[in-house]
Design an enzyme around this catalytic site. Structure first.
Site, PDB file in Angstrom:
ATOM      1  N   CYS A 130       0.839  -1.194   0.000  1.00 56.99           N
ATOM      2  CA  CYS A 130       0.000   0.000   0.000  1.00 56.99           C
ATOM      3  C   CYS A 130       0.879   1.251   0.000  1.00 56.99           C
ATOM      4  O   CYS A 130       1.542   1.525  -1.000  1.00 56.99           O
ATOM      5  CB  CYS A 130      -0.970  -0.044   1.191  1.00 56.99           C
ATOM      6  SG  CYS A 130      -2.407   1.048   0.993  1.00 56.99           S
TER       7      CYS A 130
ATOM      8  N   HIS B 263      -3.378  -5.725   0.991  1.00 57.81           N
ATOM      9  CA  HIS B 263      -2.687  -5.971   2.252  1.00 57.81           C
ATOM     10  C   HIS B 263      -2.632  -7.461   2.602  1.00 57.81           C
ATOM     11  O   HIS B 263      -3.537  -7.976   3.272  1.00 57.81           O
ATOM     12  CB  HIS B 263      -3.406  -5.239   3.388  1.00 57.81           C
ATOM     13  CG  HIS B 263      -3.247  -3.761   3.388  1.00 57.81           C
ATOM     14  ND1 HIS B 263      -2.264  -3.120   4.108  1.00 57.81           N
ATOM     15  CD2 HIS B 263      -3.941  -2.786   2.748  1.00 57.81           C
ATOM     16  CE1 HIS B 263      -2.358  -1.812   3.932  1.00 57.81           C
ATOM     17  NE2 HIS B 263      -3.365  -1.581   3.104  1.00 57.81           N
TER      18      HIS B 263
ATOM     19  N   GLU C 229      -0.823  -8.860   4.808  1.00 55.92           N
ATOM     20  CA  GLU C 229      -0.674  -9.012   6.264  1.00 55.92           C
ATOM     21  C   GLU C 229      -2.013  -8.971   6.985  1.00 55.92           C
ATOM     22  O   GLU C 229      -2.102  -9.355   8.158  1.00 55.92           O
ATOM     23  CB  GLU C 229       0.274  -7.929   6.814  1.00 55.92           C
ATOM     24  CG  GLU C 229      -0.330  -6.560   7.029  1.00 55.92           C
ATOM     25  CD  GLU C 229      -0.519  -5.728   5.766  1.00 55.92           C
ATOM     26  OE1 GLU C 229      -0.844  -4.535   5.885  1.00 55.92           O
ATOM     27  OE2 GLU C 229      -0.347  -6.267   4.642  1.00 55.92           O
TER      28      GLU C 229
END
Length: 229
Positions: free
Chosen positions: A86, A194, A196
């Protein structure tokens, strides 16, 4: 294998990246402040999302000049793994480590929801645990995720297999539906979604987990050690 999670003023996904490495891999991981001038101890550098320096001027434009970015460039040149997520992707493009730029979403709205990605290149150190053409669920959260480059650069990206992920339902107007790209060597990847935030079914998807296991497996294979399960 040792991971560094960079922290800029305004980073807000650094903890998510730290926990993803810690909980998914159990490997050593450190927060590394933006003024750091030595990354030689680390094998993989994660450049997290957020609003570094408040996104003043434009996303990533100030972070690009942080002292640590000189070290990130050195690490990339040495073949170490660098993943920008990002805002981290935006920083890597501003620093010239990846081509192109991220513009405002074509809707002019912040988009925050799950997206379906297609794995275009599964030969990078970050994607070996995926199948080519596989569709995965990874969330997005951005206002400036509209990837753009000129026609010549796009042709190079395609010719060199540098497009890593594409959107199946483009949420931001990105050129050629691009969600993530890599450098020519494949050791630097930037992506707007994302991973994660997709390492557990409790989060809605665990497809992102395989990005982290891919990194560790690739590193262990190159160092002649046992692979992660």
């Amino acid at each position: 294998m040792k991971f560094a999670v960079l922290v800029f003023p305004g980073s807000n996904c650094d903890i998510d990246c730290y926990k993803a490495v810690q909980d998914t891999l159990g490997e050593p991981v450190d927060y590394v402040w933006h003024t750091t001038t030595d990354l030689s101890a680390y094998d993989c550098i994660l450049v997290p999302g957020g609003f570094s320096y408040g996104d003043y001027l434009r996303c990533g434009a100030i972070s690009r000049f942080a002292p640590v970015m000189n070290e990130v460039a050195k690490a990339a040149e040495e073949g170490k793994f660098v993943l920008g997520i990002c805002n981290g992707f935006q920083i890597l493009t501003e620093a010239g480590l990846l081509p192109g730029a991220l513009l405002r979403n074509n809707s002019m709205k912040f988009r925050c929801h799950d997206t379906t990605l297609k794995v275009v290149n599964n030969t990078t150190p970050f994607t070996t645990d995926f199948a080519e053409g596989e569709e995965i669920i990874i969330p997005i959260a951005h206002g400036e995720g509209n990837y753009y480059c000129d026609e010549e650069t796009l042709a190079e990206l395609k010719a060199n297999n540098q497009i890593v992920f594409t959107y199946t339902n483009n949420p931001n107007g990105s050129l050629a539906d691009i969600a993530g790209i890599c450098n020519k060597k494949g050791n630097v990847v930037g992506m707007m979604p994302h991973p994660e935030r997709a390492v557990s079914t409790l989060l809605g998807s665990e497809d992102g987990k395989r990005m982290f296991t891919s990194i560790l497996k690739t590193w262990r294979d190159s160092h002649g050690t046992a692979s992660v399960r």
